[in-house]
Design a protein around this motif. Structure first.
Motif, mmCIF file in Angstrom:
data_model
loop_
_atom_site.group_PDB
_atom_site.id
_atom_site.type_symbol
_atom_site.label_atom_id
_atom_site.label_comp_id
_atom_site.label_asym_id
_atom_site.label_seq_id
_atom_site.Cartn_x
_atom_site.Cartn_y
_atom_site.Cartn_z
ATOM 1 N N GLY A 167 0.770 -1.242 0.000
ATOM 2 C CA GLY A 167 0.000 0.000 0.000
ATOM 3 C C GLY A 167 0.797 1.285 0.000
ATOM 4 O O GLY A 167 0.232 2.371 0.093
ATOM 5 N N PHE A 168 2.112 1.206 -0.104
ATOM 6 C CA PHE A 168 2.947 2.409 -0.136
ATOM 7 C C PHE A 168 3.042 2.933 -1.564
ATOM 8 O O PHE A 168 2.989 2.167 -2.518
ATOM 9 C CB PHE A 168 4.349 2.110 0.392
ATOM 10 N N LYS A 169 3.197 4.243 -1.667
ATOM 11 C CA LYS A 169 3.364 4.890 -2.967
ATOM 12 C C LYS A 169 4.700 5.622 -2.972
ATOM 13 O O LYS A 169 5.089 6.225 -1.975
ATOM 14 C CB LYS A 169 2.230 5.878 -3.221
ATOM 15 N N CYS A 170 5.357 5.600 -4.119
ATOM 16 C CA CYS A 170 6.650 6.287 -4.251
ATOM 17 C C CYS A 170 6.449 7.791 -4.317
ATOM 18 O O CYS A 170 5.555 8.275 -5.001
ATOM 19 C CB CYS A 170 7.363 5.847 -5.527
ATOM 20 N N LEU A 171 7.298 8.489 -3.605
ATOM 21 C CA LEU A 171 7.414 9.931 -3.762
ATOM 22 C C LEU A 171 8.585 10.153 -4.706
ATOM 23 O O LEU A 171 9.458 9.300 -4.820
ATOM 24 C CB LEU A 171 7.708 10.597 -2.417
ATOM 25 N N ILE A 184 14.996 6.252 -1.803
ATOM 26 C CA ILE A 184 13.757 6.878 -2.226
ATOM 27 C C ILE A 184 12.794 6.832 -1.056
ATOM 28 O O ILE A 184 12.882 5.968 -0.181
ATOM 29 C CB ILE A 184 13.134 6.196 -3.466
ATOM 30 N N GLN A 185 11.868 7.789 -1.037
ATOM 31 C CA GLN A 185 10.850 7.814 0.008
ATOM 32 C C GLN A 185 9.555 7.250 -0.540
ATOM 33 O O GLN A 185 9.201 7.495 -1.694
ATOM 34 C CB GLN A 185 10.634 9.231 0.515
ATOM 35 N N MET A 186 8.867 6.511 0.312
ATOM 36 C CA MET A 186 7.553 5.970 -0.026
ATOM 37 C C MET A 186 6.636 6.291 1.143
ATOM 38 O O MET A 186 7.086 6.354 2.285
ATOM 39 C CB MET A 186 7.639 4.460 -0.263
ATOM 40 N N PHE A 187 5.345 6.510 0.852
ATOM 41 C CA PHE A 187 4.422 6.845 1.922
ATOM 42 C C PHE A 187 3.122 6.070 1.780
ATOM 43 O O PHE A 187 2.808 5.528 0.713
ATOM 44 C CB PHE A 187 4.135 8.354 1.953
#
Length: 190
Positions: A167-171, A184-187
Motif C-alpha cells: 500500500g505504499f506509494k513512491c514519492l 527513495i521515500q515511499m508513503f
C-alpha cells in the motif's frame, strides 16, 4: 507469535544480555538492517529516539522472526515531487509548510524493517511482518496525530514492488543516507 517492545526487555536487570542472546542469531539480507538491530537498537531505545518491536515465536527456545523500528518525524515534501493525486491526499494532513512549494507534515517513519533469514529461524513472511508493523502504526497514530507513515529504501525494483503491494506509494523525493546511499521515500496514508 509474540510482539515485544525492546525497551520492555531492557527494563529487566539483565535486559541487554538477554537481547544480545536473542539477536545474535538474526541474519538479514540487508546488512544495514541487521547491523542496526545488533549495534544501534539498544542505544536508540534508551535515548527514546525510536521504538524497536521484536516479533518472536516461542517453542523450546525463543526464535526472533523479524523486527521493525518506528520513529516520529516531520516528512518534508516538495510539491513539485508529487503527482496531482498525491498532492490532494497530502494537503489534507499538512500542518505547515516551509514555503509555498513545500509540505511539512507529522508522520511515522518505518525506520527499520527486517526479517530473519537465519537457517535456525522459522522466519516470517514480509507481508506478515508488515501487517504487524501497520497495526502498531495505526495504534500510535490513533493515540497521537497524523495519518501518514513513510519509509526510505534503496531503489531496488523488487523492494519497491514489495512496499507497493503493502500500500505504499513512491514519492519523487530522493534522499541520501548518512553513509551516502541513494534512497527513495515511499508513503502510505493510514
Amino acid at each position: 507469535m509474540e510482539v515485544t517492545l525492546l525497551s520492555n526487555i531492557l527494563k529487566n536487570e539483565d535486559g541487554e544480555n538477554q537481547f544480545g542472546l536473542l539477536s545474535e542469531d538474526f541474519v538479514c539480507k540487508n546488512k544495514d538492517v541487521e547491523a542496526f538491530l545488533k549495534k544501534k537498537a539498544v542505544q536508540s531505545s534508551k535515548l527514546y529516539t525510536s521504538a524497536t518491536y521484536l516479533i518472536s515465536e516461542i517453542t523450546d527456545r525463543i526464535d526472533l522472526l523479524g523486527y521493525f523500528t518506528l520513529a516520529t518525524k516531520m516528512l518534508i515534501i516538495k510539491q513539485e515531487n508529487l503527482s496531482s493525486q498525491q498532492s490532494r491526499i497530502i494537503k489534507r494532513f499538512v500542518s505547515s509548510g516551509v514555503d509555498d512549494h513545500t509540505f511539512e507534515l507529522p508522520a511515522i517513519l518505518l525506520a527499520q524493517f527486517g526479517r530473519n533469514f537465519s537457517q535456525n529461524s522459522i522466519s516470517i513472511s514480509g507481508k506478515e511482518l508488515m501487517k504487524i508493523a501497520l497495526e502498531r502504526i495505526e495504534i500510535a497514530i490513533s493515540l497521537t496525530s497524523g495519518k501518514v507513515v513513510f519509509l526510505e529504501c534503496e531503489p531496488y525494483p523488487k523492494l519497491i514492488a514489495f512496499y507497493e503491494e503493502c500500500g505504499f506509494k513512491c514519492l519523487d523525493n530522493h534522499v541520501v543516507s548518512k553513509d551516502k546511499k541513494q534512497l527513495i521515500q515511499m508513503f502510505r496514508v493510514i
